[in-house]
Design a protein around this motif. Structure first.
Motif: not given
Length: 409
Positions: A100-102, A108-112, A250-255
């Motif tokens: 899920t984290a991945r 989030s990268m797609a949104d960027a 932030e999502q990268a750190e969660a992953l």
């Protein structure tokens, strides 16, 4: 839902831009839509967004399942039972929530990446508008030159008549002819500039460089403008890009935190054995459930990644603040130059009216028997100067308006 909001913002910007121009340039709206549909740069970033979105399916997978098979090539002569072959299967499972984290990180990268699409569209709209206004500027000047050459021809006729009756010299006629030649030269230069700007606009539309581009003959100078709110800069994709990238970190750190946890492995092994009198059970083969754990004991990698992510977030905050300051300066400059253009336009309008009054006085003096063709040339040159300045002011006004729309709409 996030993507839908971004689409709405992009569409609202384009609608606002069209509203701003619809009073004078329906053609421009058509060119902008054509560019958005055909420009390869937009198509490129759109494909990049699709690739980024598809990566969600790529990361929504488990590690490869391991299958092992071994067979006894040479069996020793022993009384105890010997295995014939062994089969096992093992599946490693990432720590709870890692997949899920991945997915969240890739999303989030797609949104960027989609912000890059919106930004590319804004830049294209601005580029098309600027080329359009440059083309208007050139063609409006050509119209003014044509009118002034026609006016000089009428003066030349007056001068020839005056020469016949002894009220003017042949030098006056030659001066008028030289002035016409100068204007013809300027028009020829403008025609070449027209070809260059038209080719540049056609390249943005992704069509043949010499395709015909039409512009309106006249653009009016508005009396007033809407109030510009600097807070609207927050909607600019150049700043939204940093927000999206911050979220992706932030999502990268969660992953990273999830991947620093252990991995679990579950499987089963099967051993097939030969018949042997030593085996009293009816089940000679063996089935063994298996469980394994992979623990990242040496986890400096993940700790280092955490520090890097913290610094990346700080870097983005500084970059966003610096870009916001730059956008504010750009907006302030655009508003100032647009106001300057309006001031120049109406000042030139007053000057032009006075030169036209002076021209009428000169024509009346001819009716009384005297005319100074040096004064005629001076007045004509002033008229042309003021008319050109007005055209430049109109172009500057709409160019700066397009920049303001790019920044805040």
């Amino acid at each position: 839902m996030k993507q839908m909001k971004t689409y709405i913002k992009t569409g609202w910007f384009l609608a606002s831009f069209f509203f701003a121009i619809q009073g004078h340039a329906q053609e421009l709206e058509g060119y902008i839509q054509e560019a958005l549909s055909n420009n390869p740069e937009i198509q490129k970033v759109d494909v990049q967004y699709k690739i980024a979105s598809e990566k969600v399916n790529e990361v929504n997978t488990l590690p490869n399942t391991e299958f092992n098979f071994s067979v006894m090539a040479v069996s020793p002569e022993m009384e105890m039972p010997m295995e014939r072959y062994r089969v096992s299967v093992m599946q490693m499972l990432p720590w709870f929530g890692t997949i899920t984290a991945r997915e969240n990180y890739v999303t989030s990268m797609a949104d960027a990446q989609y912000v890059e699409v919106a930004l590319a569209k804004r830049k294209l709209v601005l580029a098309v508008a600027q080329r359009y206004y440059q083309l208007y500027n050139i063609r409006a000047k050509q119209q003014v030159l044509d009118k002034n050459m026609s006016l000089l021809q009428s003066y030349e006729t007056l001068a020839l008549t005056a020469v016949e009756v002894g009220k003017a010299s042949a030098v006056d006629v030659l001066r008028l002819q030289v002035r016409q030649n100068e204007l013809q030269e300027k028009k020829a230069v403008l025609m070449q500039q027209d070809k260059g700007i038209q080719a540049a606009l056609n390249s943005l539309l992704n069509r043949d460089y010499d395709s015909e581009v039409t512009v309106v003959p006249v653009m009016e100078m508005p009396k007033t403008d809407a109030v510009v709110h600097y807070d609207s800069l927050a909607l600019n994709p150049e700043l939204l890009r940093y927000d999206k990238l911050y979220r992706s970190i932030e999502q990268a750190e969660a992953l990273n935190q999830k991947e620093s946890g252990p991995m679990l492995g579950v499987g089963v092994g099967y051993i097939n054995q030969e018949d042997s009198p030593m085996i009293t059970s009816s089940y000679k083969d063996m089935v063994m459930p298996m469980l394994s754990v992979s623990i990242p004991i040496f986890n400096k990698k993940y700790k280092s990644q955490t520090k890097q992510n913290q610094w990346r977030k700080q870097e983005l905050q500084f970059q966003k603040e610096a870009r916001l300051n730059g956008l504010r300066a750009d907006l302030s400059k655009a508003v100032s130059q647009r106001n300057q253009a309006r001031i120049t336009y109406y000042a030139q309008a007053d000057n032009l009216k006075q030169t036209q009054d002076a021209e009428r006085i000169l024509v009346k003096t001819y009716e009384t028997g005297t005319i100074d063709f040096n004064d005629v040339l001076d007045i004509q040159e002033l008229q042309l100067k003021f008319q050109i300045n007005q055209i430049e002011a109109v172009k500057a006004y709409y160019e700066q308006s397009a920049i303001i729309n790019y920044l805040i709409q």
